[in-house]
Write an enzyme that holds these catalytic residues in place. Sequence first.
Site, PDB file in Angstrom:
ATOM      1  CB  SER A 217      -6.212  -3.092  -0.115  1.00 14.37           C
ATOM      2  OG  SER A 217      -6.657  -3.798   1.012  1.00 14.37           O
TER       3      SER A 217
ATOM      4  CG  HIS B 176      -4.753   0.180   4.061  1.00 10.64           C
ATOM      5  ND1 HIS B 176      -4.050  -0.150   3.043  1.00 10.64           N
ATOM      6  CD2 HIS B 176      -6.002   0.623   3.361  1.00 10.64           C
ATOM      7  CE1 HIS B 176      -4.586  -0.057   1.759  1.00 10.64           C
ATOM      8  NE2 HIS B 176      -5.753   0.280   2.190  1.00 10.64           N
TER       9      HIS B 176
ATOM     10  CB  CYS C  65      -0.948  -0.035   1.059  1.00 13.20           C
ATOM     11  SG  CYS C  65      -0.219  -0.171   2.858  1.00 13.20           S
TER      12      CYS C  65
END
Length: 355
Positions: A211, A194, A159
């Site tokens: 993702s 994330h 990410c």
Amino acid sequence: MDAGMSNHQEDGGSGAAVVRRSEASEGVAQREEEQEEDGDEDLRDGGVPFFVNRGGLPIDVATWERMWKHVAKIHPDGEKVALRIRGATDLPKIPIPSVPALQPSTLIPERLEAIQRYIRELQYNHTGTQFFEIKKSRPLTGLMDLAKEMTKEALPIKCLEAVILGIYLTNNMPTLERFPISFKTYFSGNYFCHIVLGVNFGGRYGALGISRREDLMYKAPTFRTLSELIFDYEEAYRRCWHTLKKVKLGQYVSHDPHSVEQIEWKHSILDLEKLGREDFRKELERHSRDMRLKISKGTGPPSPTKDRKKDVSSPQRSQSSPHRRNSRTERRPSGEKKTTEPKAMPDLNGYQIRV
């Protein structure tokens, strides 16, 4: 759904064990916070460490062997999968994705879709070894050089790499503003991090990224407010049993690929437990106003001005927003974490849903 409700009334020994687990969980959270301040939050994925290739490309022998050893450790098939792949003589040739050729006449939403398709074609890196070392403290020009290398090597990415790549591929869109959005969630005793690249075009918000989960990466620029975008991610996390704990918002990133400025990754740090939902929404909108104010007062990232003047679809920015200091050190932490965390869900048998 508190996963430990059925065991709530246990004896004193079990109660002490629960306290110790809670303290241990807080200890993990504290270490992750310290790791994030060093710019290395992506070195742990839900309690499962992963490695970073710090030797550049081509990958050296030590890093290569460590990667396969780690694959054998984390993959359900263990060493079998590593032996099967490494011993194969007829592996199919993997097509190399082409960087999208975007014409100036192409609408911004269509360009974003093409960039997201390219990021998706690179595929998510499941090896447990990040191929490109990204130091958040590097100047933007250095990160753009790294992004250019990503397009040449066309390797799977994680990410954080997708965010850098997204910035690189949108630098020639002066009417599109970009800013980092980081999420910290909790599930089954572990914390997960994330990050995506938030975008703002014509006053509408969206995001680019990658993702394991389809609904935790790309968002078309259709959200009227920043809070609507963030709440959409929160709902996506809820669908995979994650609880959103913190959101960290950066400032707009310069469009100048040769800028020696650093990306401001964490201008606002919002703790949902401390704020409550309504105050959380207000802080999101306050951050949105701050970003618009920086652009309107000329203190934001330097962007090409000729194209911005020509393009009448440039986002409208309010002149009446309250001024807020621009110092990197004056972020907006929203308070300390509480001492208790939700317990693990018993019906999932310890399975870690990593996003």
